[in-house]
Design a protein around this motif. Structure first.
Motif, mmCIF file in Angstrom:
data_model
loop_
_atom_site.group_PDB
_atom_site.id
_atom_site.type_symbol
_atom_site.label_atom_id
_atom_site.label_comp_id
_atom_site.label_asym_id
_atom_site.label_seq_id
_atom_site.Cartn_x
_atom_site.Cartn_y
_atom_site.Cartn_z
ATOM 1 N N LEU A 10 7.026 -48.003 0.094
ATOM 2 C CA LEU A 10 6.012 -47.146 -0.520
ATOM 3 C C LEU A 10 4.726 -47.144 0.296
ATOM 4 C CD1 LEU A 10 5.064 -45.402 -2.917
ATOM 5 C CD2 LEU A 10 4.355 -47.519 -4.018
ATOM 6 N N SER A 11 4.314 -48.310 0.783
ATOM 7 C CA SER A 11 3.087 -48.369 1.587
ATOM 8 C C SER A 11 3.263 -47.625 2.914
ATOM 9 C CB SER A 11 2.672 -49.813 1.832
ATOM 10 O OG SER A 11 3.582 -50.456 2.697
ATOM 11 N N LEU A 12 4.451 -47.720 3.498
ATOM 12 C CA LEU A 12 4.718 -46.982 4.734
ATOM 13 C C LEU A 12 4.699 -45.477 4.489
ATOM 14 C CD1 LEU A 12 5.502 -47.133 7.735
ATOM 15 C CD2 LEU A 12 7.880 -47.125 6.993
ATOM 16 N N SER A 13 5.252 -45.049 3.356
ATOM 17 C CA SER A 13 5.243 -43.612 3.063
ATOM 18 C C SER A 13 3.828 -43.117 2.767
ATOM 19 C CB SER A 13 6.182 -43.296 1.907
ATOM 20 O OG SER A 13 5.743 -43.915 0.730
ATOM 21 N N LEU A 14 3.019 -43.915 2.074
ATOM 22 C CA LEU A 14 1.621 -43.533 1.836
ATOM 23 C C LEU A 14 0.860 -43.397 3.151
ATOM 24 C CD1 LEU A 14 0.506 -45.660 -1.232
ATOM 25 C CD2 LEU A 14 0.635 -43.186 -1.097
ATOM 26 N N PHE A 15 1.052 -44.359 4.033
ATOM 27 C CA PHE A 15 0.369 -44.309 5.318
ATOM 28 C C PHE A 15 0.822 -43.103 6.140
ATOM 29 C CE2 PHE A 15 -0.442 -45.441 9.717
ATOM 30 C CZ PHE A 15 -1.745 -45.905 9.647
ATOM 31 N N THR A 16 2.123 -42.802 6.112
ATOM 32 C CA THR A 16 2.651 -41.673 6.880
ATOM 33 C C THR A 16 2.142 -40.341 6.342
ATOM 34 O OG1 THR A 16 4.632 -42.971 7.326
ATOM 35 C CG2 THR A 16 4.768 -40.610 7.716
ATOM 36 N N ILE A 17 2.116 -40.187 5.019
ATOM 37 C CA ILE A 17 1.601 -38.951 4.428
ATOM 38 C C ILE A 17 0.129 -38.774 4.778
ATOM 39 C CG2 ILE A 17 1.045 -37.830 2.231
ATOM 40 C CD1 ILE A 17 3.624 -39.079 1.121
ATOM 41 N N GLY A 18 -0.634 -39.861 4.710
ATOM 42 C CA GLY A 18 -2.045 -39.786 5.078
ATOM 43 C C GLY A 18 -2.252 -39.445 6.541
ATOM 44 N N LEU A 19 -1.429 -40.014 7.417
ATOM 45 C CA LEU A 19 -1.555 -39.726 8.850
ATOM 46 C C LEU A 19 -1.203 -38.277 9.152
ATOM 47 C CD1 LEU A 19 -2.154 -40.942 11.639
ATOM 48 C CD2 LEU A 19 0.275 -41.471 11.812
ATOM 49 N N LEU A 20 -0.137 -37.791 8.536
ATOM 50 C CA LEU A 20 0.240 -36.384 8.743
ATOM 51 C C LEU A 20 -0.835 -35.442 8.211
ATOM 52 C CD1 LEU A 20 4.048 -36.435 7.925
ATOM 53 C CD2 LEU A 20 2.969 -36.118 10.152
ATOM 54 N N GLY A 21 -1.383 -35.761 7.058
ATOM 55 C CA GLY A 21 -2.463 -34.941 6.514
ATOM 56 C C GLY A 21 -3.702 -34.971 7.381
ATOM 57 N N LEU A 22 -3.983 -36.112 7.980
ATOM 58 C CA LEU A 22 -5.147 -36.231 8.860
ATOM 59 C C LEU A 22 -4.958 -35.406 10.131
ATOM 60 C CD1 LEU A 22 -7.850 -37.813 8.988
ATOM 61 C CD2 LEU A 22 -6.650 -39.483 10.368
ATOM 62 N N LEU A 37 -5.655 -42.315 1.596
ATOM 63 C CA LEU A 37 -4.224 -42.580 1.420
ATOM 64 C C LEU A 37 -3.733 -43.614 2.430
ATOM 65 C CD1 LEU A 37 -2.369 -39.220 0.721
ATOM 66 C CD2 LEU A 37 -2.346 -41.280 -0.656
ATOM 67 N N MET A 38 -4.170 -43.465 3.669
ATOM 68 C CA MET A 38 -3.784 -44.436 4.694
ATOM 69 C C MET A 38 -4.309 -45.831 4.341
ATOM 70 S SD MET A 38 -4.490 -42.084 8.042
ATOM 71 C CE MET A 38 -4.336 -43.405 9.196
ATOM 72 N N LEU A 39 -5.537 -45.895 3.878
ATOM 73 C CA LEU A 39 -6.132 -47.179 3.510
ATOM 74 C C LEU A 39 -5.392 -47.805 2.328
ATOM 75 C CD1 LEU A 39 -8.472 -49.161 4.053
ATOM 76 C CD2 LEU A 39 -9.765 -47.908 2.341
ATOM 77 N N ASN A 40 -5.001 -46.988 1.357
ATOM 78 C CA ASN A 40 -4.260 -47.516 0.220
ATOM 79 C C ASN A 40 -2.884 -48.024 0.635
ATOM 80 O OD1 ASN A 40 -6.242 -47.159 -1.713
ATOM 81 N ND2 ASN A 40 -5.631 -45.054 -2.108
ATOM 82 N N GLY A 41 -2.263 -47.365 1.596
ATOM 83 C CA GLY A 41 -0.989 -47.861 2.118
ATOM 84 C C GLY A 41 -1.134 -49.214 2.788
#
Length: 95
Positions: A10-22, A37-41
């Motif tokens: 879940l943390s990896l997916s949060l970080f990935t979604i945040g990176l893609l959005g960024l 989102l990346m920070l929460n991941g």
């Protein structure tokens, strides 16, 4: 899969979604939300690894990260002058 593996996924997916959005978005507010989102991941992975190891250093690190993020949020989003807000180290020293 055990609970820790699910939390790491879940943390990896949060970080990935945040990176893609960024990378994809160009709106400043959306970019800030993606960075959150990346920070929460990262915070979720810190807490998960600390719980797996049986120590509290990860939870303390997450608490300090949240203090710095709130201080930064108060300056950037709410446009409060920096001289009215105590430094994060002063807040930790009081606690």
């Amino acid at each position: 899969m055990d609970r820790a593996s699910l939390l790491i996924a879940l943390s990896l997916s949060l970080f990935t979604i945040g990176l893609l959005g960024l990378i994809v978005r160009r709106n400043l507010l959306v970019m800030l939300m993606c960075m959150e989102l990346m920070l929460n991941g990262v915070n979720l992975s810190l807490v998960t690894f600390a719980q797996r190891a049986g120590n509290v250093e990860g939870a303390v690190m997450v608490f300090l990260i949240f203090i710095v993020v709130l201080w930064d949020l108060a300056i950037r989003v709410f446009r409060i002058p920096a001289y009215q807000i105590p430094a994060p180290g002063d807040v930790v020293a009081v606690l």
